[in-house]
Design a protein around this motif. Sequence first.
Motif, PDB file in Angstrom:
ATOM      1  N   ILE A  57      17.967-105.201  54.442  1.00  0.00           N
ATOM      2  CA  ILE A  57      19.371-105.176  54.889  1.00  0.00           C
ATOM      3  C   ILE A  57      20.313-105.157  53.685  1.00  0.00           C
ATOM      4  CG2 ILE A  57      21.167-106.521  56.061  1.00  0.00           C
ATOM      5  CD1 ILE A  57      18.878-107.480  57.995  1.00  0.00           C
ATOM      6  N   LEU A  58      20.034-106.008  52.703  1.00  0.00           N
ATOM      7  CA  LEU A  58      20.912-106.080  51.528  1.00  0.00           C
ATOM      8  C   LEU A  58      20.911-104.778  50.748  1.00  0.00           C
ATOM      9  CD1 LEU A  58      20.001-109.695  50.421  1.00  0.00           C
ATOM     10  CD2 LEU A  58      22.130-108.949  51.510  1.00  0.00           C
ATOM     11  N   TYR A  59      19.739-104.151  50.593  1.00  0.00           N
ATOM     12  CA  TYR A  59      19.676-102.861  49.898  1.00  0.00           C
ATOM     13  C   TYR A  59      20.450-101.793  50.664  1.00  0.00           C
ATOM     14  CZ  TYR A  59      16.086-104.557  46.645  1.00  0.00           C
ATOM     15  OH  TYR A  59      15.393-105.225  45.662  1.00  0.00           O
ATOM     16  N   LEU A  60      20.369-101.812  51.987  1.00  0.00           N
ATOM     17  CA  LEU A  60      21.146-100.855  52.779  1.00  0.00           C
ATOM     18  C   LEU A  60      22.648-101.073  52.604  1.00  0.00           C
ATOM     19  CD1 LEU A  60      19.174-100.520  56.142  1.00  0.00           C
ATOM     20  CD2 LEU A  60      19.643 -98.729  54.458  1.00  0.00           C
ATOM     21  N   LEU A  61      23.084-102.324  52.672  1.00  0.00           N
ATOM     22  CA  LEU A  61      24.508-102.624  52.484  1.00  0.00           C
ATOM     23  C   LEU A  61      24.973-102.192  51.093  1.00  0.00           C
ATOM     24  CD1 LEU A  61      24.773-106.157  54.162  1.00  0.00           C
ATOM     25  CD2 LEU A  61      25.560-103.956  55.080  1.00  0.00           C
ATOM     26  N   MET A  62      24.127-102.448  50.099  1.00  0.00           N
ATOM     27  CA  MET A  62      24.433-102.043  48.735  1.00  0.00           C
ATOM     28  C   MET A  62      24.607-100.524  48.655  1.00  0.00           C
ATOM     29  SD  MET A  62      22.009-103.139  45.553  1.00  0.00           S
ATOM     30  CE  MET A  62      21.435-104.625  46.354  1.00  0.00           C
ATOM     31  N   GLY A  63      23.656 -99.807  49.246  1.00  0.00           N
ATOM     32  CA  GLY A  63      23.705 -98.347  49.217  1.00  0.00           C
ATOM     33  C   GLY A  63      24.885 -97.780  49.987  1.00  0.00           C
ATOM     34  N   ILE A  64      25.189 -98.370  51.139  1.00  0.00           N
ATOM     35  CA  ILE A  64      26.356 -97.920  51.908  1.00  0.00           C
ATOM     36  C   ILE A  64      27.627 -98.152  51.098  1.00  0.00           C
ATOM     37  CG2 ILE A  64      27.765 -98.383  53.959  1.00  0.00           C
ATOM     38  CD1 ILE A  64      25.051 -99.017  55.401  1.00  0.00           C
ATOM     39  N   GLY A  65      27.706 -99.309  50.440  1.00  0.00           N
ATOM     40  CA  GLY A  65      28.865 -99.581  49.585  1.00  0.00           C
ATOM     41  C   GLY A  65      28.989 -98.552  48.475  1.00  0.00           C
ATOM     42  N   ALA A  66      27.876 -98.209  47.840  1.00  0.00           N
ATOM     43  CA  ALA A  66      27.907 -97.188  46.783  1.00  0.00           C
ATOM     44  C   ALA A  66      28.335 -95.843  47.352  1.00  0.00           C
ATOM     45  CB  ALA A  66      26.535 -97.086  46.112  1.00  0.00           C
ATOM     46  N   GLY A  67      27.861 -95.520  48.551  1.00  0.00           N
ATOM     47  CA  GLY A  67      28.276 -94.280  49.199  1.00  0.00           C
ATOM     48  C   GLY A  67      29.770 -94.261  49.505  1.00  0.00           C
ATOM     49  N   LEU A  68      30.288 -95.389  49.967  1.00  0.00           N
ATOM     50  CA  LEU A  68      31.732 -95.477  50.229  1.00  0.00           C
ATOM     51  C   LEU A  68      32.536 -95.261  48.949  1.00  0.00           C
ATOM     52  CD1 LEU A  68      31.792 -98.544  52.652  1.00  0.00           C
ATOM     53  CD2 LEU A  68      32.538 -96.214  53.198  1.00  0.00           C
ATOM     54  N   VAL A  69      32.068 -95.844  47.858  1.00  0.00           N
ATOM     55  CA  VAL A  69      32.754 -95.688  46.574  1.00  0.00           C
ATOM     56  C   VAL A  69      32.650 -94.242  46.102  1.00  0.00           C
ATOM     57  CG1 VAL A  69      32.629 -96.322  44.121  1.00  0.00           C
ATOM     58  CG2 VAL A  69      32.558 -98.093  45.880  1.00  0.00           C
ATOM     59  N   TRP A  70      31.464 -93.672  46.201  1.00  0.00           N
ATOM     60  CA  TRP A  70      31.231 -92.286  45.779  1.00  0.00           C
ATOM     61  C   TRP A  70      32.147 -91.326  46.536  1.00  0.00           C
ATOM     62  CZ3 TRP A  70      28.538 -89.648  42.155  1.00  0.00           C
ATOM     63  CH2 TRP A  70      28.265 -88.294  42.381  1.00  0.00           C
ATOM     64  N   ASN A  71      32.336 -91.576  47.817  1.00  0.00           N
ATOM     65  CA  ASN A  71      33.132 -90.684  48.661  1.00  0.00           C
ATOM     66  C   ASN A  71      34.605 -91.053  48.730  1.00  0.00           C
ATOM     67  OD1 ASN A  71      31.129 -88.774  49.667  1.00  0.00           O
ATOM     68  ND2 ASN A  71      30.188 -90.579  50.567  1.00  0.00           N
ATOM     69  N   ALA A  72      35.007 -92.100  48.010  1.00  0.00           N
ATOM     70  CA  ALA A  72      36.420 -92.493  47.984  1.00  0.00           C
ATOM     71  C   ALA A  72      37.227 -91.436  47.242  1.00  0.00           C
ATOM     72  CB  ALA A  72      36.578 -93.850  47.303  1.00  0.00           C
ATOM     73  N   VAL A  73      38.517 -91.495  47.429  1.00  0.00           N
ATOM     74  CA  VAL A  73      39.400 -90.617  46.678  1.00  0.00           C
ATOM     75  C   VAL A  73      39.092 -90.822  45.198  1.00  0.00           C
ATOM     76  CG1 VAL A  73      41.802 -90.092  46.127  1.00  0.00           C
ATOM     77  CG2 VAL A  73      41.172 -90.752  48.442  1.00  0.00           C
ATOM     78  N   PRO A  74      38.793 -89.757  44.458  1.00  0.00           N
ATOM     79  CA  PRO A  74      38.355 -89.939  43.066  1.00  0.00           C
ATOM     80  C   PRO A  74      39.363 -90.735  42.234  1.00  0.00           C
ATOM     81  CG  PRO A  74      38.136 -87.646  43.744  1.00  0.00           C
ATOM     82  CD  PRO A  74      38.849 -88.370  44.845  1.00  0.00           C
ATOM     83  N   ARG A  75      38.908 -91.872  41.780  1.00  0.00           N
ATOM     84  CA  ARG A  75      39.675 -92.694  40.856  1.00  0.00           C
ATOM     85  C   ARG A  75      38.697 -93.234  39.833  1.00  0.00           C
ATOM     86  NH1 ARG A  75      42.651 -95.911  45.368  1.00  0.00           N
ATOM     87  NH2 ARG A  75      40.971 -97.307  44.856  1.00  0.00           N
ATOM     88  N   GLY A  76      38.157 -94.387  40.109  1.00  0.00           N
ATOM     89  CA  GLY A  76      37.287 -95.013  39.126  1.00  0.00           C
ATOM     90  C   GLY A  76      35.868 -95.178  39.618  1.00  0.00           C
ATOM     91  N   TRP A  77      35.369 -94.265  40.451  1.00  0.00           N
ATOM     92  CA  TRP A  77      34.047 -94.449  41.030  1.00  0.00           C
ATOM     93  C   TRP A  77      32.963 -94.547  39.968  1.00  0.00           C
ATOM     94  CZ3 TRP A  77      30.286 -90.965  39.989  1.00  0.00           C
ATOM     95  CH2 TRP A  77      30.665 -89.657  39.662  1.00  0.00           C
ATOM     96  N   LYS A  78      33.122 -93.844  38.862  1.00  0.00           N
ATOM     97  CA  LYS A  78      32.102 -93.919  37.807  1.00  0.00           C
ATOM     98  C   LYS A  78      32.020 -95.348  37.268  1.00  0.00           C
ATOM     99  CE  LYS A  78      32.464 -89.157  36.281  1.00  0.00           C
ATOM    100  NZ  LYS A  78      32.848 -88.255  35.212  1.00  0.00           N
ATOM    101  N   ASP A  79      33.177 -95.955  37.019  1.00  0.00           N
ATOM    102  CA  ASP A  79      33.196 -97.336  36.529  1.00  0.00           C
ATOM    103  C   ASP A  79      32.622 -98.298  37.569  1.00  0.00           C
ATOM    104  OD1 ASP A  79      34.340 -96.536  34.138  1.00  0.00           O
ATOM    105  OD2 ASP A  79      36.381 -96.905  34.818  1.00  0.00           O
ATOM    106  N   ALA A  80      32.851 -98.026  38.839  1.00  0.00           N
ATOM    107  CA  ALA A  80      32.351 -98.902  39.889  1.00  0.00           C
ATOM    108  C   ALA A  80      30.837 -98.787  40.055  1.00  0.00           C
ATOM    109  CB  ALA A  80      33.051 -98.588  41.217  1.00  0.00           C
ATOM    110  N   LEU A  81      30.289 -97.635  39.752  1.00  0.00           N
ATOM    111  CA  LEU A  81      28.854 -97.445  39.939  1.00  0.00           C
ATOM    112  C   LEU A  81      28.028 -97.898  38.732  1.00  0.00           C
ATOM    113  CD1 LEU A  81      28.888 -94.098  41.929  1.00  0.00           C
ATOM    114  CD2 LEU A  81      28.424 -96.401  42.791  1.00  0.00           C
TER     115      LEU A  81
END
Length: 158
Positions: A57-81
């Motif tokens: 469950i935690l790995y899925l939540l982590m991955g979904i969060g990364a996907g949300l960041v990746w697909n966010a309006v481009p700002r600082g996704w590289k720094d967040a990942l």
Amino acid sequence: MKTKQKINLSYVLWALLPLAVGGLSALLSMDGMKANDALRQPALQPPGWLFSVAWGILYLLMGIGAGLVWNAVPRGWKDALIPFIAQLVLNFLWSPLFFVWELRLAAFFVLLGILGLAIWMTVAFYRERKSAGLLQIPYLLWLCFAGYLNFASYLLNG
């Protein structure tokens, strides 16, 4: 502009990454996990099956969060990942340290590193997409509990 199909695929890929990292680490540590059952266990030690469920469950939540960041309006996704990837690397190393090499104190310090990186990741995710950061709260709580289990196991078993 990202198409809906590419966005959906990115969520799947980001969700698979932590699952693959965790699965490979567990596979490499399987024998040590079995041997660990024979050791003295700390109070509040959950049953063994719960770890697989919780981490999945935690790995899925982590991955979904990364996907949300990746697909966010481009700002600082590289720094967040960056902290996302860094904590995954340490997360991968923790199981062999603890279960295979039985270096419980070293594993505890690696776990503290994971926690620090996970806090950084959570804040970075939150800045990009609030929901991505909030999805990491269960991970932070679990890491604190895992820290207790790790250190207590070290004290009980050396």
